[in-house]
Design an enzyme around this catalytic site. Sequence first.
Site, PDB file in Angstrom:
ATOM      1  CE  LYS A  63       7.377  33.761  -2.896  1.00 47.78           C
ATOM      2  NZ  LYS A  63       7.164  34.182  -4.287  1.00 47.78           N
ATOM      3  CB  SER A  74       2.828  31.057 -11.387  1.00 45.31           C
ATOM      4  OG  SER A  74       3.648  31.423 -12.462  1.00 45.31           O
ATOM      5  CG  HIS A 104       5.923  33.574 -16.991  1.00 40.51           C
ATOM      6  ND1 HIS A 104       5.501  32.515 -16.202  1.00 40.51           N
ATOM      7  CD2 HIS A 104       5.864  34.670 -16.190  1.00 40.51           C
ATOM      8  CE1 HIS A 104       5.222  32.947 -14.988  1.00 40.51           C
ATOM      9  NE2 HIS A 104       5.423  34.258 -14.954  1.00 40.51           N
ATOM     10  NE  ARG A 135       0.111  39.447 -14.283  1.00 37.10           N
ATOM     11  CZ  ARG A 135       0.249  38.681 -13.223  1.00 37.10           C
ATOM     12  NH1 ARG A 135       0.000  37.391 -13.322  1.00 37.10           N
ATOM     13  NH2 ARG A 135       0.600  39.179 -12.055  1.00 37.10           N
TER      14      ARG A 135
HETATM   15  O1  PNS Z   1       7.921  36.036 -10.039  1.00 39.11           O
HETATM   16  P1  PNS Z   1       8.069  37.048  -8.968  1.00 39.11           P
HETATM   17  O2  PNS Z   1       7.925  36.390  -7.621  1.00 39.11           O
HETATM   18  O3  PNS Z   1       7.163  38.219  -9.143  1.00 39.11           O
HETATM   19  O4  PNS Z   1       9.576  37.649  -9.068  1.00 39.11           O
HETATM   20  C1  PNS Z   1      10.078  38.485  -8.075  1.00 39.11           C
HETATM   21  C2  PNS Z   1      11.569  38.746  -8.277  1.00 39.11           C
HETATM   22  C3  PNS Z   1      12.345  37.440  -8.448  1.00 39.11           C
HETATM   23  C4  PNS Z   1      11.782  39.589  -9.497  1.00 39.11           C
HETATM   24  C5  PNS Z   1      12.081  39.525  -7.027  1.00 39.11           C
HETATM   25  O5  PNS Z   1      11.660  38.869  -5.872  1.00 39.11           O
HETATM   26  C6  PNS Z   1      13.595  39.656  -6.986  1.00 39.11           C
HETATM   27  O6  PNS Z   1      14.176  40.349  -7.783  1.00 39.11           O
HETATM   28  N1  PNS Z   1      14.238  38.950  -6.013  1.00 39.11           N
HETATM   29  C7  PNS Z   1      15.692  38.940  -5.862  1.00 39.11           C
HETATM   30  C8  PNS Z   1      16.116  39.699  -4.616  1.00 39.11           C
HETATM   31  C9  PNS Z   1      16.146  41.191  -4.862  1.00 39.11           C
HETATM   32  O7  PNS Z   1      16.901  41.697  -5.669  1.00 39.11           O
HETATM   33  N2  PNS Z   1      15.266  41.903  -4.149  1.00 39.11           N
HETATM   34  C10 PNS Z   1      15.107  43.342  -4.263  1.00 39.11           C
HETATM   35  C11 PNS Z   1      14.089  43.697  -5.323  1.00 39.11           C
HETATM   36  S1  PNS Z   1      13.759  45.409  -5.314  1.00 39.11           S
END
Ligand code: PNS
Length: 179
Positions: A57, A144, A33, A106
């Site tokens: 979560k 992570s 990150h 990645r």
């Molecule tokens: O670290 P992660 O879990 O891969 O991140 C995922 C994240 C935070 C980018 C995604 O879950 C997100 O954008 N959540 C916010 C809710 C949202 O907008 N959902 C629609 C995504 S198409």
Amino acid sequence: MTNARSHRSRQAPHSAARIAVYPGSFDPLTNGHVDIITRGSRIFDRIIVALLVNPEKTPLFTLEERLEMAREVFRGEPRVEVEAFEGLLVDYAQRRGAHVIVRGLRAVSDFEYEFQMALMNRRLVASIETVFMMPAEAYTYTSSRIIREIFALGGSISGLVPPAVESHLRRKFAARTNG
Ligand code: PNS
């Protein structure tokens, strides 16, 4: 004419700051990150590390801990901001005046999930572009989840997370085993 006024009139009009959002759970922040954020900070005027508040979560680190770790790592970096967000990412990006969402890629295995999110976010707000960035090769297998697992089982994560994160992990697991 070489006076300051005529010089200014030949310059491109002042454009708005290029703000990008780099969203994620960051549970915890890894050197992968950090690598993406550092690369992003060279491209954008500001990169906002946006930590998702996800009530569904149960993360290893609380939101406050994750914010604290990320802020510690990027203290003194004026282009990097760390903040929490909830709700739709595109709504948050719009509130913050960001036109770009940065995501790290990645390996090919990341692609399907990222592709789906990028296209869905574009469908929601067409003016927000997702930009994918590749971390240094050394971090292509870092995540992570794997960091949490290796650390919990006593393996070395040295070099894979910032020192601030390593000490938070130590404290967290010491508190768990003593508590
Ligand atoms: O670290 P992660 O879990 O891969 O991140 C995922 C994240 C935070 C980018 C995604 O879950 C997100 O954008 N959540 C916010 C809710 C949202 O907008 N959902 C629609 C995504 S198409």
